[in-house]
Motif scaffolding. Sequence first.
Motif, short mmCIF file in Angstrom:
data_model
loop_
_atom_site.label_atom_id
_atom_site.label_comp_id
_atom_site.label_asym_id
_atom_site.label_seq_id
_atom_site.Cartn_x
_atom_site.Cartn_y
_atom_site.Cartn_z
N LEU A 29 2.99 -7.58 -4.82
CA LEU A 29 2.55 -8.57 -3.84
C LEU A 29 1.12 -9.00 -4.12
CD1 LEU A 29 3.99 -7.08 -0.52
CD2 LEU A 29 5.07 -8.65 -2.13
N ARG A 30 0.69 -10.07 -3.48
CA ARG A 30 -0.65 -10.62 -3.73
C ARG A 30 -1.76 -9.65 -3.34
NH1 ARG A 30 2.47 -14.89 -1.85
NH2 ARG A 30 2.62 -16.67 -3.27
N GLU A 172 9.16 -5.73 9.68
CA GLU A 172 8.16 -6.10 10.69
C GLU A 172 7.41 -4.87 11.20
OE1 GLU A 172 5.64 -7.53 13.34
OE2 GLU A 172 6.78 -8.83 11.99
N ILE A 173 8.14 -3.86 11.68
CA ILE A 173 7.44 -2.74 12.33
C ILE A 173 6.77 -1.82 11.30
CG2 ILE A 173 8.94 -2.84 14.35
CD1 ILE A 173 10.31 -0.30 13.35
N MET A 254 0.09 1.56 -2.34
CA MET A 254 1.31 1.66 -1.54
C MET A 254 2.49 1.05 -2.28
SD MET A 254 1.92 -0.16 2.18
CE MET A 254 1.78 -1.83 1.57
N SER A 255 3.66 1.66 -2.08
CA SER A 255 4.90 1.07 -2.59
C SER A 255 5.88 0.88 -1.44
CB SER A 255 5.53 1.95 -3.68
OG SER A 255 5.84 3.24 -3.18
N ILE A 256 6.61 -0.22 -1.49
CA ILE A 256 7.64 -0.55 -0.51
C ILE A 256 8.97 -0.40 -1.24
CG2 ILE A 256 8.55 -2.34 1.03
CD1 ILE A 256 5.52 -3.56 0.51
N ILE A 257 9.81 0.50 -0.77
CA ILE A 257 11.03 0.85 -1.49
C ILE A 257 12.24 0.61 -0.60
CG2 ILE A 257 12.26 2.69 -2.70
CD1 ILE A 257 9.48 4.02 -3.12
N ARG A 272 7.27 -10.52 1.49
CA ARG A 272 5.99 -11.20 1.32
C ARG A 272 5.39 -11.56 2.68
NH1 ARG A 272 4.32 -12.55 -3.49
NH2 ARG A 272 5.72 -12.80 -5.28
N ASP A 273 6.20 -12.13 3.53
CA ASP A 273 5.74 -12.58 4.83
C ASP A 273 5.18 -11.43 5.66
OD1 ASP A 273 5.49 -14.53 7.03
OD2 ASP A 273 7.13 -13.39 7.94
N LYS A 274 5.84 -10.31 5.61
CA LYS A 274 5.44 -9.18 6.46
C LYS A 274 4.32 -8.35 5.83
CE LYS A 274 8.73 -10.21 9.38
NZ LYS A 274 8.40 -10.89 10.66
N PHE A 275 4.46 -8.00 4.58
CA PHE A 275 3.54 -7.01 4.01
C PHE A 275 2.29 -7.62 3.37
CE2 PHE A 275 7.01 -4.09 4.65
CZ PHE A 275 6.35 -2.89 4.91
N GLU A 276 2.31 -8.90 3.06
CA GLU A 276 1.08 -9.49 2.53
C GLU A 276 0.05 -9.72 3.63
OE1 GLU A 276 2.22 -12.86 0.14
OE2 GLU A 276 2.53 -11.59 -1.64
#
Length: 964
Positions: A29-30, A172-173, A254-257, A272-276
């Motif tokens: 992500l960015r 989201e959460i 951090m990694s999102i799996i 992208r919308d949530k975690f950026e």
Amino acid sequence: MKIKHLLCFIALCLFFTPGKAQQLSVMTLRNGATVYIWEDKSKPDVFGMIAFKVGSVDDPEQYTGLAHYLEHVMFKGTQTIDALDWEKEKPIYEKIIAKYDERAALSDPAAREAIDKEINDLTREAAQYAAGNEFSLLVDHMGGQGLNASTGYDQTEYHNSFPPSQLEKWLEIYSERLIDPVFRGFQTELEAVYEEYNMYNDDRGSRMREFIYEQAFGDHPYARPIIGLPEHLKNPQLSKLIDFYNTWYGPQNMSIILVGNIDAKEAIPMIRDKFERVPRRAEIHREKKPVRQFKGRTEKSAKIFYYPMLALIYNGVPSNDKEEIALEICCQLLSNSQKTGILDKLQLDGDIMSVGASQNAMRDAGILMINAIPSFDANQNRWDSHKSVEKIVLSSLRQLQNGEFDEATLEAIKQNLIREYDLQMESNEMKAYILASLFNTGADPSDIVNFKEKVKAVTIDEVKAVAKKYFNDNYLALNIQEAKNLDSKGQKLKKPDYKPIETKKGAKSEYAKWVESIPVNMPEVKYCDFNSIQQKQINTRSKLFYNLNPENDVFTMTLKYGIGTKKMPKLEYAVALMNNAGMLPDIEPLAFKRAMGELNANCTYAVDDNYMYVMMSGYEKDLVKACQLLSKQILFPKLDDKQLQSLIGSAFGSRQMEKSSIGTLESALTSYVLYKDSSDYLQRIPTRDLIDLSITDLTTQFQAATNYECEIYYVGTAPFDDVYQVLSQNLPLKAQEMPSTSPELRPRQQYTENTIFFLPNSKATQSKIYFFIEGKPFDVKDDIFIEAFSSYFGAGFGSLVVDEIREKRAMAYTSYGIVGTPSVAGRNTLFQGFVGTQGDKTLDAIEIYMNLLKDMPSTPERFDVVKTNIKESILSAKPGFRSASAVYEAWKRMGYTQDPAIDKMKKIETLKFEDIIDFYNENIKGKPVVIAIVGNPKDFDTKALEKYGKVVKVSESKLFSDSF
């Protein structure tokens, strides 16, 4: 903009194809966060994990335990999650932070205690502006299962599974919790960590692991316990925890799996919308600290475990090192699941009770470890010496050091590793943990996809080279000795007497209301089809159950004979010997194991009260030969008297230590309370009779068990008819099988009044408290009421038990209360509750729990969460293809004629909160409660137990058929 976005996506996204109908996507992500998406549409759910490249190794030297503390308070919400009025809560929160800093500057215990009480008052005040436990409730509301987190030496993970339709809410959460977190209830969570520390302090296995790592790693942070040092746990600072979060919890760390039934193309824009939104933080510069290097032989001893054990520790390599796979093969050459290793022979020959080699590769360093348990001579009533065991182990180890193994042996080991990898890759959770580990060590994500090719590429010369390089004369010998009584290290963490933290009952933050309102497209419900399992009679009563393997080429087969130790007690020992058996007339155990290994197959035996199991896995190209070899062993087992003596010695040694094991005492007490004279510990073969066990008798017992009808559960890729023909012609199934009456459930002891069974143990740090209430005969029509009551009362973070015992008062690290269902229709259900608490809180814990049972609080505002969780979980909770046929048969025995979810989905629509209250009134309220306690009588007034019912003081000798 669209073109720029597309180019960015292509530049940052990699795709791998790991298996059938599966795809692994990796992107950045960015803000620097790494994303892994493993698509597997065959799965009913998604396993989501957020993993951080930080663990206890990163704790400041003077503030150990911060990584673990942070894991706990990350569930406490943010300026939106849990926040009813953040503007009013904020100044109180800031005062709490300042008070902890003020406390840390003091050394006077009385002054500190005064500040603790101020913090307690402030925490109670702040709680009026917080909903309480909202993150967990939001996960429940979306049908999430298995919500949890864990802290390791190098990484920390937060995770749960959820229905695919709930992906947006999960993203989201989980992202929102990283934006302006608020570490509410820090004081009560500290107490929960104290209780966790005390729990580990009571456990000798934990104490032994701490000793091993302390000696192996010396001055490196790996030598410290993950939970932290007690002197630091008692002196917390919330400001230090906030600093730790701001340092280590940035997105670039951090990694999102996401693994399972997910579409990467649909998921990536949402991710992208949530975690950026998560702000990038300063770059981290981690200093790699030197690791202890062994020189020559160093010896250390400690009286710390239940029985003697030898641990030989060698320097290894860090995770992702180029020699890691070759070293793993070395360890497998020493010991493996097929029992074909060099050290396995020592156990098969009866020279050592148990022995194994393992590799623990972490981010900064690794160790190689050989663990060996000496044999116990039942006639002499003594263990073999550590010196003699070390001599035997080192003698065998020289075969590896000298490269005394051939290409065929190496190939069998490599194929076994590949087969075990294939089986691991069937699990969403396992894939996620492996991806987290790859992220943690900076490994290429293709490593997980190409693992099999990397294993195949390892040459015999490479293995011989690393064996000689690492298994050398420089090692640490740890002589772990039996401790009759284990002290508490003088570090028992006393919990102060704080007032409970009361949040606003039933209140919801505006954020929670918004999340719950996010629209969800309900997918078409897919139910399990009992008819999808092909089945066919074999012989008179035995039956084959077949399910297709859609993922890989590994077959699994279980022969389930309809007899167990309830009717044939000696089967426990016969089956144990079969796991180390050869084959008549002259095939030795190791030769048999290696013959099976050359077919890339593995076979194990097991037994329980009602069934004996023979389990085999392998590849179908050698199915016929593997079945023929297995059949010969079943028909003509060669059991060894030396192994029998080792087995008898193991039983003697195990029984000698059972009174020093809190876990065994818990098990024995609860078994006695529920079954009295039918307890497993009273019905077992007396110790004096073990001496008389003979090879002839045990062989006869085993073969007699194979005369019973058998259920064969097979999962593979070959056509059903082909499998049926192979198995019917190559398995030793008797033509006229004896009928089975299994499963037979033991009748439970019935009580007409509240009864408390107390087992005093002067060495216990904690009290382990169990609650039982006999239920009514189980009927499938009641299943939804049982599930709803359990969810509301004591299953999960949002339940009454967890809220009252842990969240408000932090009395226990573990607490629950559920209604268990029997495996056979018509048998009674059983309410089972538990609290593990510090000894001086025993009476408080019982009082609170009994009040819940006596007058269950009514909070109808939580019913929507209970109902939604059940409904959503029904959609995604399905048995895997390996277990489906056995699960379906188990459901049938309970009285179901189709997937239980079909009727549950209908029942859930009409379920009301009043149904939970009615179930409670009919099955719990006013019923006799039986309490079982293992605890230290010095910690509380045992006379006060009489308030709750008839008190029966139980001696240890009452619980076991015989004792030493």
